[in-house]
Design an enzyme around this catalytic site. Sequence first.
Site, PDB file in Angstrom:
ATOM      1  N   GLU A  76      -6.264   4.899   8.283  1.00  0.00           N
ATOM      2  CA  GLU A  76      -6.027   6.312   7.937  1.00  0.00           C
ATOM      3  C   GLU A  76      -7.269   6.931   7.309  1.00  0.00           C
ATOM      4  OE1 GLU A  76      -2.376   5.645   5.782  1.00  0.00           O
ATOM      5  OE2 GLU A  76      -1.395   5.105   7.668  1.00  0.00           O
ATOM      6  N   ASN A 135       0.869  -1.181   0.000  1.00  0.00           N
ATOM      7  CA  ASN A 135       0.000   0.000   0.000  1.00  0.00           C
ATOM      8  C   ASN A 135       0.903   1.227   0.000  1.00  0.00           C
ATOM      9  OD1 ASN A 135      -1.731   2.112   0.621  1.00  0.00           O
ATOM     10  ND2 ASN A 135      -2.139   1.426   2.725  1.00  0.00           N
ATOM     11  N   LYS A 184       0.081   4.305  -0.203  1.00  0.00           N
ATOM     12  CA  LYS A 184      -0.516   5.505   0.418  1.00  0.00           C
ATOM     13  C   LYS A 184      -0.312   6.712  -0.509  1.00  0.00           C
ATOM     14  CE  LYS A 184       0.184   3.255   4.804  1.00  0.00           C
ATOM     15  NZ  LYS A 184       0.364   3.337   6.246  1.00  0.00           N
ATOM     16  N   SER A 208       4.014  -2.170  10.148  1.00  0.00           N
ATOM     17  CA  SER A 208       5.473  -2.274  10.335  1.00  0.00           C
ATOM     18  C   SER A 208       6.056  -3.626   9.930  1.00  0.00           C
ATOM     19  CB  SER A 208       5.850  -1.927  11.777  1.00  0.00           C
ATOM     20  OG  SER A 208       5.552  -0.562  12.048  1.00  0.00           O
ATOM     21  N   HIS A 210      -9.163   1.417   5.511  1.00  0.00           N
ATOM     22  CA  HIS A 210      -7.841   1.574   6.142  1.00  0.00           C
ATOM     23  C   HIS A 210      -7.989   2.544   7.316  1.00  0.00           C
ATOM     24  CE1 HIS A 210      -3.695   2.702   6.834  1.00  0.00           C
ATOM     25  NE2 HIS A 210      -3.349   1.610   6.196  1.00  0.00           N
ATOM     26  N   GLY A 236       3.328   2.235  10.651  1.00  0.00           N
ATOM     27  CA  GLY A 236       4.334   3.276  10.456  1.00  0.00           C
ATOM     28  C   GLY A 236       5.133   3.619  11.702  1.00  0.00           C
ATOM     29  N   GLU A 254      -4.777  -4.718  10.943  1.00  0.00           N
ATOM     30  CA  GLU A 254      -3.711  -3.733  11.085  1.00  0.00           C
ATOM     31  C   GLU A 254      -3.908  -2.964  12.389  1.00  0.00           C
ATOM     32  OE1 GLU A 254      -1.954  -2.675   6.986  1.00  0.00           O
ATOM     33  OE2 GLU A 254      -3.653  -1.367   7.329  1.00  0.00           O
TER      34      GLU A 254
HETATM   35  P1  PGA Z   1       3.361   0.292   7.446  1.00  0.00           P
HETATM   36  O1  PGA Z   1       1.847   0.518   6.975  1.00  0.00           O
HETATM   37  O2  PGA Z   1       3.831  -0.985   6.842  1.00  0.00           O
HETATM   38  O3  PGA Z   1       4.105   1.493   6.939  1.00  0.00           O
HETATM   39  O4  PGA Z   1       3.341   0.214   8.944  1.00  0.00           O
HETATM   40  C1  PGA Z   1       0.966  -0.556   6.843  1.00  0.00           C
HETATM   41  C2  PGA Z   1      -0.368  -0.085   6.335  1.00  0.00           C
HETATM   42  O5  PGA Z   1      -0.847   0.979   6.761  1.00  0.00           O
HETATM   43  O6  PGA Z   1      -0.979  -0.767   5.471  1.00  0.00           O
END
Ligand code: PGA
Length: 249
Positions: free
Chosen positions: A98, A12, A14, A211, A96, A172, A166
Site C-alpha cells: 500500500e 498490521n 493500517k 487474507s 508494504h 484484503g 504479501e
Molecule cells: P489482510 O492484509 O490480512 O487484510 O489481507 C494483510 C496486510 O496487508 O498486511
Amino acid sequence: MTTKIRPLAAGNWKMNGLSASIGEIKAIAQAAAQIGGADVLICPPATLIAAATAAASGRIAIGGQDCHAKASGAHTGDISAEQLKDAGATFVIVGHSERRADHGESDEVVRAKAEAALRAGLTVIVCVGETHLQREAGQTLAVVGGQLSGSLPHGATAKNMVIAYEPVWAIGTGLTPTPADVAEVHGFIRHELVDLMPGEGAAVRILYGGSVKPSNAAELMAVENVNGALVGGASLTAKDFLGIASVYK
Ligand code: PGA
C-alpha cells in the site's frame, strides 16, 4: 533447511484504530502468554504507539507501519524511526504494497527506510509481493527477487530483519495462494536470502501475509519456510488475531 526459527505473529492495523481500540491490544497482551511458540507484534497507527506500548506492558511487541529515511528534519507529516522508537516501538514495517502503490515508494526508498530502522535499533519487516497481473504473466519470482535484492538493508541480520511475502492480490481480498504456491515463493525467498546474506539468510523469518484468517492460518503456517504471519483485517480484534496466533500455542 533445518534451522529452528521462532515464528512471529504480527498484526498490521493500517489506518484503523482510535483510543477506544487499546482494549484490543490489552486483550492480546493478556493472552500472549498462551502463544508460547511465537513472538507477538501489533503495529497500530502511529497515533496509538505510545498508548499501545503502555497497554502491552512488555508482553507483546509494538511496531510502526512506516518510517522516514532521515532521523529528523523538515519533513512535514513524516515520522522517523527514532521517533517510533522513542514512542515505544521495537519494530517497523517498510515497503508494504500500500505504501509502494499509494506513495510511489521504489525499492531504493524502501531500502533507505529499512536502513533507517536499523540505525534506530528497530527490527525491520520488509514487505515484498507481486500483483495479480505479474502473477498471471509468470513474473512472480522475478518480481519478488528484484524487490528483495533492491530493498534489503545493509547491516541486516536474522535478528534485526524479517521478510513478509504479501501477494498484492491477496491483501484484503479474501483470496490466498495455494499452500503449494506459498511454498514455492517462500522457498525461493529462502534461497535468495541465503545467497544475499551468507551466514544469516537461513535464519531470517519469512512471514506470509494476505487474507490470513483463523480458518486458514493453520494450513498456511504449516508450509515450509513460513515463519509466521503478517495479518491486516483479522488483527483488528483480539478474538480473530488470537484465533490466528493460537496456531503457535
Ligand atoms: P489482510 O492484509 O490480512 O487484510 O489481507 C494483510 C496486510 O496487508 O498486511
